[in-house]
Write a protein that holds these residues in place. Sequence first.
Motif, PDB file in Angstrom:
ATOM      1  N   ARG A   1      22.573   5.277  23.593  1.00 38.21           N
ATOM      2  CA  ARG A   1      22.795   3.840  23.502  1.00 38.21           C
ATOM      3  C   ARG A   1      21.552   3.088  23.042  1.00 38.21           C
ATOM      4  NH1 ARG A   1      24.998   1.147  28.840  1.00 38.21           N
ATOM      5  NH2 ARG A   1      22.884   1.699  29.530  1.00 38.21           N
ATOM      6  N   THR A   2      20.372   3.465  23.555  1.00 35.48           N
ATOM      7  CA  THR A   2      19.151   2.735  23.200  1.00 35.48           C
ATOM      8  C   THR A   2      18.790   2.932  21.737  1.00 35.48           C
ATOM      9  OG1 THR A   2      18.314   2.933  25.458  1.00 35.48           O
ATOM     10  CG2 THR A   2      16.711   2.401  23.746  1.00 35.48           C
ATOM     11  N   ARG A   3      18.903   4.177  21.252  1.00 36.29           N
ATOM     12  CA  ARG A   3      18.563   4.428  19.848  1.00 36.29           C
ATOM     13  C   ARG A   3      19.558   3.754  18.914  1.00 36.29           C
ATOM     14  NH1 ARG A   3      16.721  10.825  20.410  1.00 36.29           N
ATOM     15  NH2 ARG A   3      14.982  10.361  21.850  1.00 36.29           N
ATOM     16  N   ALA A   4      20.822   3.743  19.285  1.00 39.95           N
ATOM     17  CA  ALA A   4      21.820   3.039  18.466  1.00 39.95           C
ATOM     18  C   ALA A   4      21.522   1.539  18.445  1.00 39.95           C
ATOM     19  CB  ALA A   4      23.224   3.295  19.011  1.00 39.95           C
ATOM     20  N   ALA A   5      21.108   1.001  19.594  1.00 43.02           N
ATOM     21  CA  ALA A   5      20.772  -0.424  19.654  1.00 43.02           C
ATOM     22  C   ALA A   5      19.526  -0.731  18.826  1.00 43.02           C
ATOM     23  CB  ALA A   5      20.549  -0.848  21.105  1.00 43.02           C
ATOM     24  N   LEU A   6      18.543   0.168  18.843  1.00 41.89           N
ATOM     25  CA  LEU A   6      17.353  -0.012  18.020  1.00 41.89           C
ATOM     26  C   LEU A   6      17.719  -0.076  16.543  1.00 41.89           C
ATOM     27  CD1 LEU A   6      14.770   2.383  19.719  1.00 41.89           C
ATOM     28  CD2 LEU A   6      14.522  -0.084  19.424  1.00 41.89           C
ATOM     29  N   LEU A   7      18.560   0.833  16.101  1.00 41.61           N
ATOM     30  CA  LEU A   7      18.978   0.826  14.699  1.00 41.61           C
ATOM     31  C   LEU A   7      19.691  -0.479  14.349  1.00 41.61           C
ATOM     32  CD1 LEU A   7      20.374   4.318  13.615  1.00 41.61           C
ATOM     33  CD2 LEU A   7      18.300   3.152  12.851  1.00 41.61           C
ATOM     34  N   ALA A   8      20.523  -0.954  15.266  1.00 46.57           N
ATOM     35  CA  ALA A   8      21.253  -2.197  15.009  1.00 46.57           C
ATOM     36  C   ALA A   8      20.297  -3.375  14.856  1.00 46.57           C
ATOM     37  CB  ALA A   8      22.241  -2.464  16.134  1.00 46.57           C
ATOM     38  N   GLU A   9      19.218  -3.411  15.637  1.00 43.27           N
ATOM     39  CA  GLU A   9      18.265  -4.521  15.588  1.00 43.27           C
ATOM     40  C   GLU A   9      17.379  -4.471  14.354  1.00 43.27           C
ATOM     41  OE1 GLU A   9      18.018  -7.105  17.425  1.00 43.27           O
ATOM     42  OE2 GLU A   9      19.343  -6.608  19.093  1.00 43.27           O
ATOM     43  N   LEU A  10      17.152  -3.266  13.822  1.00 40.94           N
ATOM     44  CA  LEU A  10      16.137  -3.105  12.784  1.00 40.94           C
ATOM     45  C   LEU A  10      16.654  -3.388  11.379  1.00 40.94           C
ATOM     46  CD1 LEU A  10      14.102  -0.101  14.191  1.00 40.94           C
ATOM     47  CD2 LEU A  10      13.368  -2.473  13.911  1.00 40.94           C
ATOM     48  N   GLY A  11      17.629  -4.291  11.269  1.00 38.49           N
ATOM     49  CA  GLY A  11      17.999  -4.811   9.968  1.00 38.49           C
ATOM     50  C   GLY A  11      16.967  -5.804   9.464  1.00 38.49           C
TER      51      GLY A  11
ATOM     52  N   GLY B   1      15.399  -5.052  26.458  1.00 35.80           N
ATOM     53  CA  GLY B   1      15.171  -5.015  27.886  1.00 35.80           C
ATOM     54  C   GLY B   1      14.647  -3.681  28.385  1.00 35.80           C
ATOM     55  N   VAL B   2      13.839  -3.015  27.549  1.00 33.91           N
ATOM     56  CA  VAL B   2      13.229  -1.737  27.950  1.00 33.91           C
ATOM     57  C   VAL B   2      11.718  -1.855  27.760  1.00 33.91           C
ATOM     58  CG1 VAL B   2      15.282  -0.393  27.361  1.00 33.91           C
ATOM     59  CG2 VAL B   2      13.516  -0.753  25.633  1.00 33.91           C
ATOM     60  N   THR B   3      10.974  -0.853  28.183  1.00 37.19           N
ATOM     61  CA  THR B   3       9.522  -0.907  28.067  1.00 37.19           C
ATOM     62  C   THR B   3       9.073  -0.583  26.649  1.00 37.19           C
ATOM     63  OG1 THR B   3       9.195   1.418  28.605  1.00 37.19           O
ATOM     64  CG2 THR B   3       9.328  -0.141  30.461  1.00 37.19           C
TER      65      THR B   3
END
Length: 321
Positions: A253-263, A276-278
């Motif tokens: 979930r975190t890596r998928a969310a990172l990819l989504a943000e990195l547009g 909301g992570v370190t």
Amino acid sequence: MAVEIRLSAAEVARVRLAVSPLAETVLGVRAALGVGGHEVHRSWVREAQPVLAAESELPLLRTLLEGCLPSFLFPVPQERLPAFDTELAGLRAADPAYVTAECAAALGARAGELPGPAELLGRVADALTRCHVRLVAPHWGRMRAVLEADLARRAVALVDGGVEGLFAQLHADVVWRDGELVVHGRRRPGAVWTVEAGGHGLVLMPSVFGWPNVIVDYSPRAAASIRYPASGVGLLWEQPRPSSAGLAAVLGRTRAALLAELGEPLSTPDLAARLGVTPGAVSQHLGALRGAGLVTTSRTGRTAVHLRTRTGTALTAQPSD
């Protein structure tokens, strides 16, 4: 009306590029008012209009922005990418006599409806601050990426073709000839307005909300300026298709969310705050995504900025099964 900007050899050597967050806010508010905008911004305008309707200084903004634009609203940036607050401080410090003259020139008899210059500057600056926070700042990451990409493109044009090559790529209405830059207007054909750079040079600024027009400061206080349509604006408001339902199951979930943000380009602290992570966890996940060719990282000094690769973008854009 055509505008002729006269540049000496010394002023040609002072041609530079910059981005103006304040100008984008002013022009964005104008577009949301239904003036000077373009269909390409329709989705943004649709979201912005209800927010702008609640602005307490809306009548004042309408008076200033619905017709010719007073030049004092567009102080020329002193650096390539100034902070909005830096530009706003320059606006607040504008010469009152200059403000009064610009309002009279732009608004005619309606200038008499305005408060005195000191009160006007304070109220306008406060209103633009609220508009920037509510309307522009949430999208500034993507806007800045488009504007900086345009600056990079123009810098290459300058290296490859000199000032003549740079001007040739700006816009069909911009023509360079024998030390004179001519911007052809689409109203009042035959009329010509001459602008003297006054030894301060010329600043070229790509614009999102000015697109597709060229905007010239008719009465510069220092450097002459041209705001031209940034390339790539047509893609700015495109919404990505939903990511595959199975992507989080494969990547986590975190890596998928990172990819989504990195547009858009983001730093490690930015990503940590959004997810909301370190920062340490973000760095660990980014390392894995980089190793898979899904994320690229560039570093300036001690700051690392991350962005999806084409492969990462293609992966997030797959339709749900």
